[in-house]
Motif scaffolding. Structure first.
Motif, PDB file in Angstrom:
ATOM      1  N   UNK A   1       0.828  -1.206   0.000  1.00 52.85           N
ATOM      2  CA  UNK A   1       0.000   0.000   0.000  1.00 52.85           C
ATOM      3  C   UNK A   1       0.863   1.257   0.000  1.00 52.85           C
ATOM      4  N   UNK A   2       1.947   1.235   0.766  1.00 48.84           N
ATOM      5  CA  UNK A   2       2.836   2.394   0.809  1.00 48.84           C
ATOM      6  C   UNK A   2       3.469   2.616  -0.564  1.00 48.84           C
ATOM      7  N   UNK A   3       3.937   1.549  -1.189  1.00 47.65           N
ATOM      8  CA  UNK A   3       4.523   1.669  -2.530  1.00 47.65           C
ATOM      9  C   UNK A   3       3.484   2.179  -3.527  1.00 47.65           C
ATOM     10  N   UNK A   4       2.276   1.668  -3.431  1.00 47.97           N
ATOM     11  CA  UNK A   4       1.190   2.086  -4.320  1.00 47.97           C
ATOM     12  C   UNK A   4       0.884   3.568  -4.132  1.00 47.97           C
ATOM     13  N   UNK A   5       0.827   4.002  -2.873  1.00 45.53           N
ATOM     14  CA  UNK A   5       0.517   5.395  -2.599  1.00 45.53           C
ATOM     15  C   UNK A   5       1.648   6.323  -3.051  1.00 45.53           C
ATOM     16  N   UNK A   6       2.881   5.883  -2.897  1.00 42.32           N
ATOM     17  CA  UNK A   6       4.008   6.686  -3.387  1.00 42.32           C
ATOM     18  C   UNK A   6       3.895   6.887  -4.897  1.00 42.32           C
ATOM     19  N   UNK A   7       3.537   5.830  -5.606  1.00 42.07           N
ATOM     20  CA  UNK A   7       3.369   5.930  -7.057  1.00 42.07           C
ATOM     21  C   UNK A   7       2.220   6.878  -7.407  1.00 42.07           C
ATOM     22  N   UNK A   8       1.097   6.728  -6.704  1.00 42.52           N
ATOM     23  CA  UNK A   8      -0.034   7.632  -6.940  1.00 42.52           C
ATOM     24  C   UNK A   8       0.360   9.081  -6.663  1.00 42.52           C
ATOM     25  N   UNK A   9       1.112   9.276  -5.590  1.00 45.92           N
ATOM     26  CA  UNK A   9       1.535  10.633  -5.235  1.00 45.92           C
ATOM     27  C   UNK A   9       2.378  11.246  -6.339  1.00 45.92           C
ATOM     28  N   UNK A  10       3.304  10.472  -6.870  1.00 44.88           N
ATOM     29  CA  UNK A  10       4.150  10.981  -7.955  1.00 44.88           C
ATOM     30  C   UNK A  10       3.296  11.397  -9.147  1.00 44.88           C
ATOM     31  N   UNK A  11       2.308  10.559  -9.480  1.00 43.29           N
ATOM     32  CA  UNK A  11       1.447  10.876 -10.623  1.00 43.29           C
ATOM     33  C   UNK A  11       0.552  12.077 -10.350  1.00 43.29           C
TER      34      UNK A  11
ATOM     35  N   UNK B   1       3.190  11.657   1.245  1.00 48.15           N
ATOM     36  CA  UNK B   1       2.133  10.655   1.075  1.00 48.15           C
ATOM     37  C   UNK B   1       2.461   9.393   1.869  1.00 48.15           C
ATOM     38  N   UNK B   2       3.718   8.989   1.835  1.00 50.51           N
ATOM     39  CA  UNK B   2       4.147   7.795   2.558  1.00 50.51           C
ATOM     40  C   UNK B   2       3.960   7.986   4.065  1.00 50.51           C
ATOM     41  N   UNK B   3       4.390   9.112   4.589  1.00 53.98           N
ATOM     42  CA  UNK B   3       4.258   9.376   6.027  1.00 53.98           C
ATOM     43  C   UNK B   3       2.787   9.494   6.427  1.00 53.98           C
ATOM     44  N   UNK B   4       1.991  10.084   5.565  1.00 52.47           N
ATOM     45  CA  UNK B   4       0.554  10.212   5.832  1.00 52.47           C
ATOM     46  C   UNK B   4      -0.092   8.830   5.913  1.00 52.47           C
ATOM     47  N   UNK B   5       0.229   7.958   4.967  1.00 50.79           N
ATOM     48  CA  UNK B   5      -0.337   6.609   4.981  1.00 50.79           C
ATOM     49  C   UNK B   5       0.169   5.823   6.188  1.00 50.79           C
ATOM     50  N   UNK B   6       1.430   5.980   6.531  1.00 54.41           N
ATOM     51  CA  UNK B   6       1.959   5.289   7.708  1.00 54.41           C
ATOM     52  C   UNK B   6       1.179   5.697   8.962  1.00 54.41           C
ATOM     53  N   UNK B   7       0.882   6.986   9.072  1.00 52.64           N
ATOM     54  CA  UNK B   7       0.096   7.474  10.202  1.00 52.64           C
ATOM     55  C   UNK B   7      -1.283   6.815  10.230  1.00 52.64           C
ATOM     56  N   UNK B   8      -1.933   6.759   9.080  1.00 51.57           N
ATOM     57  CA  UNK B   8      -3.256   6.139   8.996  1.00 51.57           C
ATOM     58  C   UNK B   8      -3.167   4.653   9.338  1.00 51.57           C
ATOM     59  N   UNK B   9      -2.173   3.965   8.801  1.00 47.66           N
ATOM     60  CA  UNK B   9      -2.005   2.531   9.068  1.00 47.66           C
ATOM     61  C   UNK B   9      -1.811   2.284  10.560  1.00 47.66           C
ATOM     62  N   UNK B  10      -1.001   3.108  11.212  1.00 49.47           N
ATOM     63  CA  UNK B  10      -0.788   2.934  12.650  1.00 49.47           C
ATOM     64  C   UNK B  10      -2.093   3.097  13.423  1.00 49.47           C
ATOM     65  N   UNK B  11      -2.908   4.046  13.016  1.00 47.94           N
ATOM     66  CA  UNK B  11      -4.209   4.248  13.671  1.00 47.94           C
ATOM     67  C   UNK B  11      -5.118   3.049  13.439  1.00 47.94           C
ATOM     68  N   UNK B  12      -5.103   2.520  12.228  1.00 47.87           N
ATOM     69  CA  UNK B  12      -5.914   1.345  11.903  1.00 47.87           C
ATOM     70  C   UNK B  12      -5.465   0.146  12.742  1.00 47.87           C
ATOM     71  N   UNK B  13      -4.163  -0.067  12.827  1.00 48.11           N
ATOM     72  CA  UNK B  13      -3.636  -1.189  13.608  1.00 48.11           C
ATOM     73  C   UNK B  13      -4.040  -1.025  15.071  1.00 48.11           C
ATOM     74  N   UNK B  14      -3.959   0.191  15.568  1.00 45.96           N
ATOM     75  CA  UNK B  14      -4.384   0.469  16.955  1.00 45.96           C
ATOM     76  C   UNK B  14      -5.850   0.062  17.146  1.00 45.96           C
ATOM     77  N   UNK B  15      -6.700   0.397  16.210  1.00 49.12           N
ATOM     78  CA  UNK B  15      -8.118   0.015  16.283  1.00 49.12           C
ATOM     79  C   UNK B  15      -8.265  -1.506  16.213  1.00 49.12           C
TER      80      UNK B  15
END
Length: 99
Positions: A60-70, A78-92
């Motif tokens: 997902x991080x690789x995918x989002x980095x590619x989307x961000x570039x485009x 974008x990578x740091x933003x997704x990491x933040x979201x993923x950490x919140x999801x894992x916490x839930x």
């Protein structure tokens, strides 16, 4: 006030209105995303699956980095933003595991 200043103020107002609409879209989109991740967390807990999936997260991080570039968005942001979201999801998900 000069015509240039008046025009600049009008443009500023239009940009700010667009930003406000985009902020609303982001909030509602994140709300919808978290509804689905909460369902995933409940499903994982019900079937004794781990709260995180490092392989999927990396993809997902690789995918989002590619989307961000485009999208002409800083891929590191974008990578740091997704990491933040993923950490919140894992916490839930971990909370669901404890129930």
């Amino acid at each position: 006030m000069s015509n240039d200043v008046t025009r600049a103020q009008e443009l500023l107002k239009e940009h700010r209105e667009s930003i406000d609409r985009l902020d609303a879209i982001l909030v509602y989109t994140l709300g919808e995303r978290f509804k689905h991740t909460q369902a995933v967390g409940r499903l994982k807990a019900a079937h004794d699956l781990p709260p995180s999936d490092p392989d999927r997260e990396a993809k997902q991080i690789a995918r989002l980095e590619d989307l961000a570039k485009r999208a002409d968005l800083d891929p590191e942001f974008a990578k740091e933003f997704l990491k933040f979201i993923i950490q919140e999801v894992i916490h839930h998900h971990e909370k669901h595991q404890d129930c």
